[in-house]
Design a protein around this motif. Structure first.
Motif, PDB file in Angstrom:
ATOM      1  N   PRO A 145      -1.492  -8.005 -14.283  1.00 36.52           N
ATOM      2  CA  PRO A 145      -0.212  -8.410 -13.694  1.00 36.52           C
ATOM      3  C   PRO A 145       0.316  -7.458 -12.623  1.00 36.52           C
ATOM      4  N   HIS A 146       0.285  -6.170 -12.887  1.00 35.79           N
ATOM      5  CA  HIS A 146       0.777  -5.212 -11.888  1.00 35.79           C
ATOM      6  C   HIS A 146      -0.367  -4.494 -11.170  1.00 35.79           C
ATOM      7  N   GLY A 147      -1.537  -4.426 -11.843  1.00 39.42           N
ATOM      8  CA  GLY A 147      -2.632  -3.612 -11.315  1.00 39.42           C
ATOM      9  C   GLY A 147      -3.206  -4.119 -10.013  1.00 39.42           C
ATOM     10  N   LEU A 148      -3.230  -5.439  -9.819  1.00 47.73           N
ATOM     11  CA  LEU A 148      -3.789  -5.982  -8.585  1.00 47.73           C
ATOM     12  C   LEU A 148      -3.033  -5.451  -7.367  1.00 47.73           C
ATOM     13  N   LEU A 149      -1.711  -5.511  -7.409  1.00 51.09           N
ATOM     14  CA  LEU A 149      -0.905  -5.025  -6.283  1.00 51.09           C
ATOM     15  C   LEU A 149      -0.874  -3.506  -6.241  1.00 51.09           C
ATOM     16  N   GLU A 150      -0.749  -2.889  -7.401  1.00 48.21           N
ATOM     17  CA  GLU A 150      -0.670  -1.425  -7.446  1.00 48.21           C
ATOM     18  C   GLU A 150      -1.935  -0.779  -6.888  1.00 48.21           C
ATOM     19  N   TRP A 186      -1.649  -9.307   0.771  1.00 50.96           N
ATOM     20  CA  TRP A 186      -2.795  -9.424   1.670  1.00 50.96           C
ATOM     21  C   TRP A 186      -2.601 -10.515   2.717  1.00 50.96           C
ATOM     22  N   VAL A 187      -1.764 -11.501   2.427  1.00 57.28           N
ATOM     23  CA  VAL A 187      -1.408 -12.488   3.463  1.00 57.28           C
ATOM     24  C   VAL A 187      -0.594 -11.810   4.554  1.00 57.28           C
ATOM     25  N   VAL A 188       0.344 -10.958   4.152  1.00 57.27           N
ATOM     26  CA  VAL A 188       1.113 -10.190   5.140  1.00 57.27           C
ATOM     27  C   VAL A 188       0.174  -9.332   5.977  1.00 57.27           C
ATOM     28  N   THR A 189      -0.790  -8.704   5.322  1.00 60.46           N
ATOM     29  CA  THR A 189      -1.717  -7.813   6.024  1.00 60.46           C
ATOM     30  C   THR A 189      -2.588  -8.560   7.025  1.00 60.46           C
ATOM     31  N   ALA A 234       1.780  -5.440  11.370  1.00 58.51           N
ATOM     32  CA  ALA A 234       0.835  -4.927  12.372  1.00 58.51           C
ATOM     33  C   ALA A 234       0.208  -3.620  11.913  1.00 58.51           C
ATOM     34  N   ALA A 235       1.001  -2.745  11.296  1.00 60.36           N
ATOM     35  CA  ALA A 235       0.474  -1.467  10.808  1.00 60.36           C
ATOM     36  C   ALA A 235      -0.545  -1.691   9.698  1.00 60.36           C
ATOM     37  N   LEU A 236      -0.245  -2.600   8.781  1.00 58.60           N
ATOM     38  CA  LEU A 236      -1.195  -2.907   7.711  1.00 58.60           C
ATOM     39  C   LEU A 236      -2.469  -3.529   8.277  1.00 58.60           C
TER      40      LEU A 236
END
Length: 331
Positions: free
Chosen positions: A214-219, A299-302, A93-95
């Motif tokens: 690999p890490h940059g998308l999430l970071e 982003w699915v969680v968000t 909810a916060a996201l």
């Protein structure tokens, strides 16, 4: 409702609640009285909010109820279902509350990075003044790739997580200024653009993308969300709407704290990917696929889990007491 008459009628109860809430030890009878007065005062607060809004009195009773609630509640009341609900509902909810701020910030930052990179590639003299040619060659041939494999995976993941989490928390903590988050986002975007330009000019695009994705998308998603949350906090102070500035900051501040926790967890995942996947000998497409999976999950969680939580009535910006009173007034 005549507020003065209402205050005279109930001041004695509020004063007694203050005394009991501040009292170190309570007898059985006093504990029962504390709970009874707490409920009565909560009803009084609800009535004031719905029929005779008095900001000063409402703030005073809200603080009193928070103190009384803290006196009544015990840390042992924390349960696994409550913890599960926090992670399954409150965090999404916060996201979700900051989703469009995050999207706008992400688009702006990516635009800055692309424009900077394209401009530097089109102007080699300018690129050479920013990064000397010898350094460009060193970065493309060794430095960029060795950054991800020089240190042991566990230590590197921990180092990256700690550093990124600190920057994200600082973005939020200084968000009220409206300056620091914007500065961090701009500098980060510019750095990505410069590095992309260097790797492109040195014909090392494949190395750049297979190591950054690999890490940059999430970071980068976490950086965007943290910066957006900090700037949203500044906006809540600047334009509080129908709320007082104090109330606006308090409510948005609670949401922002939850966002910080969510981003810290996500950066932990990003750190693990960066430490154990990015510099590994896995097939580049496998590494990118893992990064895309982590990015998509965030982003699915968000958007999905967050929307469901908000539709279910979860509001991380309201305290438990405020949430209950909001429902009572609406009814």
């Amino acid at each position: 409702m005549d507020v003065d008459v209402f205050v005279v009628a109930h001041e004695a109860q509020w004063q007694r609640l203050r005394v009991l809430a501040a009292q170190r030890r309570l007898t059985g009878g006093e504990a029962d009285e504390l709970v009874r007065l707490y409920r009565q005062t909560a009803t009084h607060l609800s009535l004031l909010r719905s029929r005779a809004p008095e900001p000063g009195l409402i703030d005073e009773l809200s603080v009193l109820l928070v103190k009384a609630k803290a006196r009544i509640a015990s840390p042992r009341n924390l349960s696994w279902p409550a913890v599960g609900a926090f992670f399954a509902q409150t965090i999404p909810a916060a996201l979700y509350r900051v989703r469009w701020w995050s999207v706008v910030v992400a688009v702006a930052c990516l635009l800055i990075a692309v424009v900077a990179g394209v401009w530097l590639v089109a102007n080699p003299e300018l690129l050479n003044s920013v990064v000397p040619p010898a350094r460009q060659q060193e970065i493309a041939e060794e430095a960029f790739a060795s950054y991800y494999s020089t240190y042991p995976s566990g230590s590197f993941a921990s180092l990256v997580w700690t550093n990124n989490s600190f920057i994200a928390a600082l973005c939020v903590a200084t968000g009220i200024t409206g300056i620091y988050p914007a500065t961090v986002l701009f500098e980060n975007s510019l750095s990505v653009g410069v590095m992309g330009a260097v790797m492109h000019v040195q014909n090392a695009d494949e190395v750049f993308w297979t190591l950054i994705l690999p890490h940059g998308l999430l970071e980068l998603s976490c950086v965007f969300v943290a910066g957006a949350a900090g700037m949203r906090l500044f906006w809540a102070w600047l334009v509080p709407g129908a709320r007082t500035r104090a109330t606006s900051l308090a409510q948005e501040g609670r949401t922002t704290i939850v966002v910080v926790l969510a981003v810290t967890i996500a950066l932990g995942v990003s750190g693990i990917v960066e430490g154990f996947v990015t510099g590994s000998q896995l097939n580049p497409w496998v590494k990118i696929a893992l990064g895309v999976l982590a990015f998509a999950a965030f982003w699915v969680v968000t958007f999905v889990a967050g929307r469901r939580a908000v539709e279910a009535g979860v509001d991380p910006g309201l305290s438990e007491e405020e949430a209950r009173n909001e429902v009572a007034v609406a009814a």
